[in-house]
Structure formats: C-alpha cells, structure tokens
Design a protein around this motif. Structure first.
Motif, mmCIF file in Angstrom:
data_model
loop_
_atom_site.group_PDB
_atom_site.id
_atom_site.type_symbol
_atom_site.label_atom_id
_atom_site.label_comp_id
_atom_site.label_asym_id
_atom_site.label_seq_id
_atom_site.Cartn_x
_atom_site.Cartn_y
_atom_site.Cartn_z
ATOM 1 N N PRO A 68 87.507 64.285 47.041
ATOM 2 C CA PRO A 68 86.490 64.151 47.954
ATOM 3 C C PRO A 68 85.799 63.931 47.322
ATOM 4 O O PRO A 68 84.302 63.218 47.259
ATOM 5 N N ALA A 69 85.266 64.267 45.791
ATOM 6 C CA ALA A 69 84.001 64.722 45.287
ATOM 7 C C ALA A 69 84.735 63.132 43.877
ATOM 8 O O ALA A 69 83.335 63.060 43.469
ATOM 9 N N LEU A 70 85.925 63.193 43.469
ATOM 10 C CA LEU A 70 85.896 61.797 42.875
ATOM 11 C C LEU A 70 85.355 60.601 43.756
ATOM 12 O O LEU A 70 85.419 59.419 42.615
ATOM 13 N N ALA A 71 85.704 60.769 44.312
ATOM 14 C CA ALA A 71 86.203 59.291 45.375
ATOM 15 C C ALA A 71 84.285 59.107 45.225
ATOM 16 O O ALA A 71 84.286 58.194 45.872
ATOM 17 N N ALA A 72 83.218 60.291 45.685
ATOM 18 C CA ALA A 72 82.543 60.230 45.694
ATOM 19 C C ALA A 72 81.420 59.373 44.721
ATOM 20 O O ALA A 72 80.213 58.806 45.452
ATOM 21 N N VAL A 73 81.798 59.854 43.875
ATOM 22 C CA VAL A 73 81.573 59.440 42.837
ATOM 23 C C VAL A 73 82.055 57.987 42.213
ATOM 24 O O VAL A 73 81.765 57.644 41.349
ATOM 25 N N GLY A 74 82.799 57.446 42.583
ATOM 26 C CA GLY A 74 84.008 56.367 42.574
ATOM 27 C C GLY A 74 85.525 56.429 42.003
ATOM 28 O O GLY A 74 85.296 55.413 40.802
ATOM 29 N N LEU A 75 85.355 57.351 41.289
ATOM 30 C CA LEU A 75 87.241 57.826 41.083
ATOM 31 C C LEU A 75 87.982 57.931 41.714
ATOM 32 O O LEU A 75 87.568 57.866 42.506
ATOM 33 N N ASP A 76 88.874 57.669 41.241
ATOM 34 C CA ASP A 76 90.263 57.469 42.002
ATOM 35 C C ASP A 76 90.151 59.147 41.993
ATOM 36 O O ASP A 76 91.289 59.706 41.397
ATOM 37 N N PRO A 77 90.332 59.486 43.839
ATOM 38 C CA PRO A 77 91.227 60.669 44.500
ATOM 39 C C PRO A 77 92.409 60.941 43.566
ATOM 40 O O PRO A 77 93.097 62.301 43.798
ATOM 41 N N ALA A 78 93.255 60.338 43.519
ATOM 42 C CA ALA A 78 94.656 60.571 42.845
ATOM 43 C C ALA A 78 94.617 60.991 41.554
ATOM 44 O O ALA A 78 95.095 61.557 41.062
ATOM 45 N N ALA A 79 93.294 61.167 40.833
ATOM 46 C CA ALA A 79 93.116 61.822 39.434
ATOM 47 C C ALA A 79 94.425 63.463 38.919
ATOM 48 O O ALA A 79 94.861 63.753 37.984
ATOM 49 N N GLU B 213 98.512 56.653 37.177
ATOM 50 C CA GLU B 213 97.775 54.807 37.311
ATOM 51 C C GLU B 213 96.728 55.763 37.594
ATOM 52 O O GLU B 213 95.166 54.984 37.116
ATOM 53 N N ALA B 214 95.665 56.569 38.168
ATOM 54 C CA ALA B 214 94.783 56.849 37.942
ATOM 55 C C ALA B 214 93.482 57.402 36.411
ATOM 56 O O ALA B 214 92.344 57.708 36.628
ATOM 57 N N SER B 215 94.377 57.813 35.547
ATOM 58 C CA SER B 215 93.900 58.406 34.590
ATOM 59 C C SER B 215 93.007 56.987 33.433
ATOM 60 O O SER B 215 92.145 57.482 33.055
ATOM 61 N N SER B 216 93.834 56.116 33.989
ATOM 62 C CA SER B 216 92.995 55.015 33.575
ATOM 63 C C SER B 216 91.417 54.758 33.515
ATOM 64 O O SER B 216 90.008 54.634 32.655
ATOM 65 N N LYS B 217 91.649 54.606 34.700
ATOM 66 C CA LYS B 217 89.888 54.768 34.638
ATOM 67 C C LYS B 217 89.015 56.436 35.066
ATOM 68 O O LYS B 217 88.152 55.659 34.401
ATOM 69 N N LEU B 218 89.451 57.419 35.470
ATOM 70 C CA LEU B 218 88.697 58.619 34.773
ATOM 71 C C LEU B 218 88.417 58.381 33.376
ATOM 72 O O LEU B 218 87.608 58.998 32.303
ATOM 73 N N ALA B 219 89.791 57.667 32.733
ATOM 74 C CA ALA B 219 89.269 57.592 30.508
ATOM 75 C C ALA B 219 87.980 56.862 30.429
ATOM 76 O O ALA B 219 87.357 56.880 29.450
ATOM 77 N N ARG B 220 87.876 56.046 31.292
ATOM 78 C CA ARG B 220 86.157 55.121 30.991
ATOM 79 C C ARG B 220 85.511 55.481 31.335
ATOM 80 O O ARG B 220 84.215 54.731 31.383
ATOM 81 N N ALA B 221 85.507 56.557 32.294
ATOM 82 C CA ALA B 221 84.039 56.876 33.211
ATOM 83 C C ALA B 221 83.253 57.566 32.494
ATOM 84 O O ALA B 221 83.325 57.944 31.045
ATOM 85 N N SER B 222 82.079 57.242 32.471
ATOM 86 C CA SER B 222 80.713 58.283 32.156
ATOM 87 C C SER B 222 80.120 59.068 32.402
ATOM 88 O O SER B 222 81.087 59.940 32.755
#
Length: 426
Positions: A173-184, A23-32
């Motif tokens: 927390p590092a993922l959450a801090a930059v706006g990514l889903d921490p569940a990745a 579920e978290a992977s799609s946002k990660l795939a689009r991350a800059s």
C-alpha cells in the motif's frame, strides 16, 4: 518426498513472483528521489497505524514456533512487538532522510575533448532468502526501494504470516500510495524450503540474490546459484570475536562482554573470547562471573568443538561463549582469521600499540577497539538498514550491505562540451 508435479508448481509460483517484480521494475527505476522517499515514509506510517494487526499476525507465528519447539533465542528473533515496530518505523524515516547519491560521477575530462563518467544503474530484480526475522522483510525491501530495485523475498516458514502481513499491509500500500506498482516487492507465498532453491535458478529474471541464514544451507544455495549463473551476496556465517589484551581495563572488559551479549540469536554477538595468556588466570574469574550474571555458559579448554563454532545457530545451547588464551594481539587476530567466519573482531586494551597490532593483523569485515562487535550492523554502524553482512574475501561490497551497494556500474563517455548529457538525475 516432493513429487515432480509439486516441484514444477513451486517453480512456477516463484517464477511468477519474479515476473511480476520484473514488470514493475521499469517504473521503479524511473522514480524520482522524492517519490522513493515518500514511499519509505508511508511505510513508516503504516507500520505505526497497523500495529495491532501486525502484532496479531506475528503472535500466530510465535504460537506455532513455540508449539514446534523453537528455541527461546530464535523466538526472540521472530518476535514483533510495539517497540520493535516503532524502531522499524524510525529506521525507515532515517533512511528516507539519507540523501540519494548522484546518478553520474565525473571521473575525468580527457584531453581528447571527451568526458568519462561513472553511472549507477539498478540491477532490476534482486532476490533475497533470509531467516525467520520479520524485521528483515522491511529492512531488505527498503534497501531495494532506495536503490530502485524490485525484489522477490523468501523468508523462513516460521515468519511467513508476519512477512505477508508486512508486505500486504505496509509495503504494497505504501508503493501504491505514491504511484508506484505495488508488485515491485514480492514475497514468495509458500513455506516449502525448496522455494529458495528455485529463487537462485532464474538468471534471466533474478540475476542477483541476497542469501542470509545458517551456514550450511546458505553455502549450498550459493553453490546452486553459481551453477545457474546467478550472483549472490551471502551472509552464511557469523560469530564475533573479542580479544582481551594484557593492558585491558577489567571494568571495560565486563561492560563490553555484556554489551556483546544483549541478544543471543544474532550473528555479531560475542562468540569467541580470547584472553591474553599473561593475564588469563587473573581475568578469567571476573569474566566467568560476568557471564554467569548474564545467564551465559562458558566453554573452557580443552574444547570438544572447533573454537569458532557459532553458538547462535545451536538451538540447544545458544547462551554459550567459547573462551581460550592467546599469545598476544597478532596470535589472537590469527586465530580469528583462521578459525572464525571473519565477520568481526574487537580488542579491549589500553595499549595503543597492542590495539594497532590486532587491528592491522585481523582480516575480517569489521574490527573494533574498546567497543563491541555488535556495532557491525547496518543501523548501528552506517545508520542504514542492511540486506545482510557480506563476508566474502573477494572485491565487492563487504560488511553491512546497504542500498549504496545494490547498483550496477556503467561507464559513460560524452563530449565535454555537452554538459546536459552528463547531468543525469533519477
């Protein structure tokens, strides 16, 4: 004996981890690129700022390991301290500075007015089963993130407290801090080894699994994965080989032997030492003296074990090196090819022709001249953390596997006159 109910519960736990990662992977795939690298830098910062809590969690793992009779070499692999956490943080900062590769690579502008490109795409969710080494949790997670893949991690039970602390206090927390889903990045929260078997049985959720660890168990997992249609990159066997040629400098031999044995619980340490038979009797006493000074025992011929037996996996005798004679560089390379894992081999000689003969005859994933097989490591060799060292003898990533190896290839054909369509960016 695990009951059917327990098995079903464990399978549900692992599958739930995979579902959250997917579920978290799609946002990660689009991350800059900038977002990915910011997450890595935040992980480095949190490793430093959370040192006391991380060391405390690791101390509980170490206490339990010592009470359970874990060998000193394996405890060394398990240990986290301030210097190691600092080194992990430095590695993350180095990784963040590594440029991302272009999404698209132009292969050909065809005469029919079309352009052929090769595009990199994330796998989606990648699994990883690895030994009780807490630093590997961060190494693998960082490679997954840099390649924009979500992940499900399963570590050896001895490192579970440390792994959970790293995920909960650093990675999430590092993922959450930059706006990514921490569940990745998920860590399977169960000690049961059967969790590894469940991880390789979910091709719909986790199509690729990194396998690291002791030979037999890792090979068994690879076979189970194949039965379920899951691809693997396996790091099951190791053991470095060192061939001392007839024209070797004795001082160089001593230095490289010592450099090859700075840590005993790692796969690329010196395992089999082959000395050219023409200088065997002359050099053996010095080699034995060097090993003795390092606290290392020598297994001399005739051997009651295979020459390629991997001592780092022997809990009772990890501080051992096998020694034998070889009839020249080609014979030494042949022994390494036939009787060892094919991880890495080195030749010590001042004769360029002998070095070339050994290098050309050795078929393993890394070969070195006048330096140690310990260099076959992502951070040492490529200046990148690794997910493992793949020694498969088939096409595909081989040697240290890094984020560059964790993408799918896609061919894209577009009109040559439409440049906007071929300038994809992450």
């Amino acid at each position: 004996m695990t009951s059917r109910h327990d098995h079903e519960c464990l399978a549900a736990v692992v599958r739930a981890c995979a579902g959250r990662a997917l579920e978290a992977s799609s946002k990660l795939a689009r991350a800059s690129d900038a977002t990915i690298d910011a997450a890595l830098r935040e992980m480095a910062r949190l490793l430093e700022s959370n040192q006391p809590a991380l060391v405390a969690a690791n101390a509980r793992d170490l206490d339990a390991a010592a009470a359970g009779g874990m060998s000193a070499a394996l405890q060394d692999r398990l240990r986290l301290d301030a210097p190691r956490l600092g080194a992990m943080a430095a590695g993350l900062l180095e990784l963040a500075d590594v440029p991302h590769e272009p999404l698209d690579r132009l292969l050909e502008e065809r005469p029919d007015g079309l352009s052929l490109l090769e595009r990199r795409r994330p796998v989606g969710v990648i699994g990883a089963n690895f030994e009780a080494r807490p630093n590997v949790t961060v190494d693998i997670a960082s490679q997954f993130l840099k390649s924009r893949n979500a992940g499900v991690l399963r570590t050896g039970s001895a490192a579970l407290r440390s792994g959970r602390a790293l995920v909960e206090q650093v990675i999430a927390p590092a993922l959450a801090a930059v706006g990514l889903d921490p569940a990745a990045i998920q860590l399977v929260p169960r000690e049961d080894r059967a969790a590894a078997w469940e991880l390789v049985r979910m091709p719909d959720l986790v199509p690729l699994v990194i396998l690291r660890g002791s030979g037999d168990s890792t090979r068994d997992l690879g076979r189970e994965a194949a039965r379920h249609g899951v691809r693997t990159l396996a790091h099951a066997d190791g053991g470095g080989v060192l061939y001392v040629g007839a024209a070797a400098d004795e001082q160089a031999v001593q230095e490289i032997v010592a450099a090859s044995l700075d840590r005993l619980g790692v796969c690329n340490r010196l395992n089999l030492l082959l000395i050219d038979q023409s200088v065997y009797d002359a050099l053996l006493p010095g080699v034995l003296k060097t090993l003795d000074g390092l606290g290392i025992a020598a297994s001399l011929p005739p051997h009651p074990h295979p020459r390629g037996y991997e001592w780092s996996l022997d809990a009772d005798r990890p501080g051992t090196v096998t020694i034998d004679a070889a009839a020249g560089p080609v014979d030494a390379a042949g022994i390494a090819n036939r009787e060892t894992s094919g991880l890495a081999a080195a030749v010590v000689t001042e004769d360029p022709a002998a070095a070339a003969a050994f290098i050309n005859a050795y078929a393993g994933s890394g070969v070195f001249h006048n330096c140690s097989t310990r260099l076959l490591d992502g951070s040492k060799l490529l200046r990148l953390p690794e997910t493992g060292i793949n020694i498969d003898r088939v096409p595909g990533p081989r040697g240290p596997v890094t984020f560059r190896d964790l993408s799918l290839r896609q061919y894209v054909v577009v009109p040559t006159a439409s440049p906007a369509a071929i300038t994809g960016s992450a």
